[in-house]
Design an enzyme around this catalytic site. Sequence first.
Site, PDB file in Angstrom:
ATOM      1  N   ARG A 362      21.458  18.006  42.658  1.00 57.60           N
ATOM      2  CA  ARG A 362      20.475  18.404  43.672  1.00 57.60           C
ATOM      3  C   ARG A 362      19.593  17.222  44.068  1.00 57.60           C
ATOM      4  NH1 ARG A 362      17.784  20.442  39.078  1.00 57.60           N
ATOM      5  NH2 ARG A 362      19.104  22.304  38.986  1.00 57.60           N
ATOM      6  N   ASN A 483      14.674  25.127  39.249  1.00 54.99           N
ATOM      7  CA  ASN A 483      13.646  25.052  38.212  1.00 54.99           C
ATOM      8  C   ASN A 483      14.343  24.850  36.864  1.00 54.99           C
ATOM      9  OD1 ASN A 483      11.499  25.528  36.426  1.00 54.99           O
ATOM     10  ND2 ASN A 483      10.534  26.979  37.826  1.00 54.99           N
ATOM     11  N   ASP A 484      14.496  23.578  36.479  1.00 54.16           N
ATOM     12  CA  ASP A 484      15.260  23.237  35.275  1.00 54.16           C
ATOM     13  C   ASP A 484      14.838  24.003  34.023  1.00 54.16           C
ATOM     14  OD1 ASP A 484      17.044  21.301  36.335  1.00 54.16           O
ATOM     15  OD2 ASP A 484      15.411  19.859  36.421  1.00 54.16           O
ATOM     16  N   PRO A 485      13.530  24.056  33.702  1.00 49.97           N
ATOM     17  CA  PRO A 485      13.155  24.661  32.420  1.00 49.97           C
ATOM     18  C   PRO A 485      13.112  26.185  32.429  1.00 49.97           C
ATOM     19  CG  PRO A 485      11.210  23.783  33.489  1.00 49.97           C
ATOM     20  CD  PRO A 485      12.383  23.394  34.346  1.00 49.97           C
TER      21      PRO A 485
END
Length: 798
Positions: A362, A483-485
């Site tokens: 991304r 939103n990775d986490p």
Amino acid sequence: MSAASPAPDDLATLMAPSADGMRYALYSPTAMPTAGGFLWNRRMMVQLTCRGYATAQFMQPEPAKYAHAPLLEARNFMMPEQPYYAHHPGRFFYLKDEDTGALYSVPHEPVRAPAETFEFSAGKHDVRWRVRHDGIVVELCVSLPTDDAVELWECRVHNQSGRTRRLSLYPYFPIGYMSWMHQSGGYSPELGGIVCRSVTPYQKVDDYFRQRDFKDCTFLLHEQPPVAWDAQQMAFEGEGGLHAPSAVQAEQLGNHDAHYENPAAALQYRLSLAPDAATVYRFAFGPAKDDAEIAALRARYLSAEGFAAAAQDYAQYLQAGRGCVQIATPDAALDNLVNHWLPRQVFYHGDVNRLTTDPQTRNYLQDHMGMAYLQPATARAALLHALSQQEPSGAMPDGILLVEGAELKYINQVPHTDHCVWLPIFLDAYLAETGDVAVLDAVVRTHDGQALSVAARLDAAMQWLLDARDARGLSFIAQGDWNDPMNMVGWRGVGVSGWLTVATAYALRLWSGICAANGRSAQATQFGQAVEEVNAAANRELWDGHWYARGITDDGVRFGIADDEEGRIYLNPQSWALLAGTADAEQRTALLAAVREQLHTPYGPVMLAPAYTHMRDDVGRLTQKWPGAAENGAVYNHAVAFYLYSLYQIGDADRAWEILRAMLPGPDMADALQRGHLPVSLPNYYRGAWHQYPRTAGRSSQLFNTGTVAWVYRCVLEGLFGLVGDGDALAVRPQLPSHWPQAQVTRQFRGAQFEVALTREPGRTQLEVQVDGVVSPDQRVHGIVAGRTYQLQVRLPG
């Protein structure tokens, strides 16, 4: 200017751009202590604070450091809100008056003596300081060449005291704890400087062969020989501490080697300066494999001529990333950012890919979306390279490998489900800017030997997004989306993402439109119908009465809804529901009101609110981050940029301007001091949790790695000024804030130049666009001829 505290209401006494906009100055080392600037080239980057601390890394091919902390460091990526401490790596110059014993340091650390005047100056090509202590002016300048990992330092000492002065100057560059296997330091007369040597630690035999060509030496080379030196940190510091090192208090440095002790690089020069006399010193600091490489770098750079040639070459390198727009508006701060610093930051991201060998997919696609406006050929190549790593299923990998031998690391080893979304988003921007529809027919071969056109690969990616949904038509999240986490919503394979659902609808909407415009009517119809289906599912399952939920967990619990005490509302689902056309007029009004009421702060809208204060184990580790930091409710500028773009897409010009202006420090002193950010970049976030932790709200992360910048540049071009490609034409549909009476823009587009004057006329009810004096009935410029200059008069309703 005086280094004393700035006047309470005059921002120009604290910080200001130069007249030509090419530099930005900060006049206090204490008002905004973590503010600074950054430089990069094709091999390295260095971030410097106004006080002299530095964070640097170079590629070999993975990121590595040549100046370390004084203790064992974990390997990590660039960090937000990097903490600084006395022994943090930095570049320092001690100055001692030999007659009085007075001791100062430039830029400010480690002595921290108040200066008579202080100026930190971040430039596009270099970083400078001008500091005056007791009538002695020290000017520092650091720059980089284009292709080598080396810092080029110049130090000028000028006696403005009106009397003869006897001084000692001590450049001090700490090297830190290089290796638990092997480290040393000493002076080399043959090479002309201090050389510190190490062996990168390893235990596996295979690593020996992988690492044996590493640049495990760190050098500080001088142009003029010193009278003394020290290469051992403890011997230099002694009992005096860094603020008053024992070696500096002595008459002469002790010429100490480091033998499996923390090395350092300290040199001593004695000066006797008549009134108004000055002396210039040059140094080179960086990593090398061996003595031969050090000698070659010395020969190439360490002279007045070498510095000048490197500066000229580097200026040409940066010129390749110049922006495609120059603006003059009622807001000088916006002008300075857009004309000088924003395209520079966009270029950094797209040119060196954040100095990583495996950028997240991304990030890679969005960073190169920005390059579409600076170097379209580079952006095109990036798209083809990314698609060459597409999986047979149509999925995109979590990261794009850039060099042979690169591996997916860190977050790229965690499965995320959003990467296909960014392909049509990239193409939408790229095609609008270039008109290069031939790229759709370009054939891309993947590692399995399959050769497909770009269009066919986009079809496959969109079908993968449609297939990666549950029975309700909602998109699976796995262990994260953008939103990775947010890693525990769907780790058991059931949870879904509200954001990804509407983002999928938006991606399909864009791709359907591209297909329709390029003779692919069957695909346009197929994916257009899918947009309606996905949007219907989102409205049925995710609408919470006033805004869209963020997702549904593995256990079927909706979150990001009114019943939640924390994480009640998220920004991203609202922004992308606007982009995808998910929200009808009534829903749009409701969600915009909810965003304003619950997410707006003086520093921009936060990413979610209220910030989480404890672990929610059906959402994930983002809830363990500090409230208001990063993804846990910061003013996360990447998400803010999505919201900004969505506002321009729905034509809400005044609300969009409010969001855009909040990204910049100021215009008042209190705002600038609270953020502590020099506006030579956009940071990845400002602290949020404004209601929960007001003392720290607004504080800049100082991290310049961010997907924000490509989107903001696009918003300025295509939203604020409305100068966007449309087929073979340039459309003109500006959205100036209602309080602006006028603005001017010079836009480069497809090889032509457009000089645009925008004027708001009281009483006018319709937009009028004149092209070279002739009214354009459809507010477009057709038949664009490369090399030609067009004059546009744009009259806006008053």
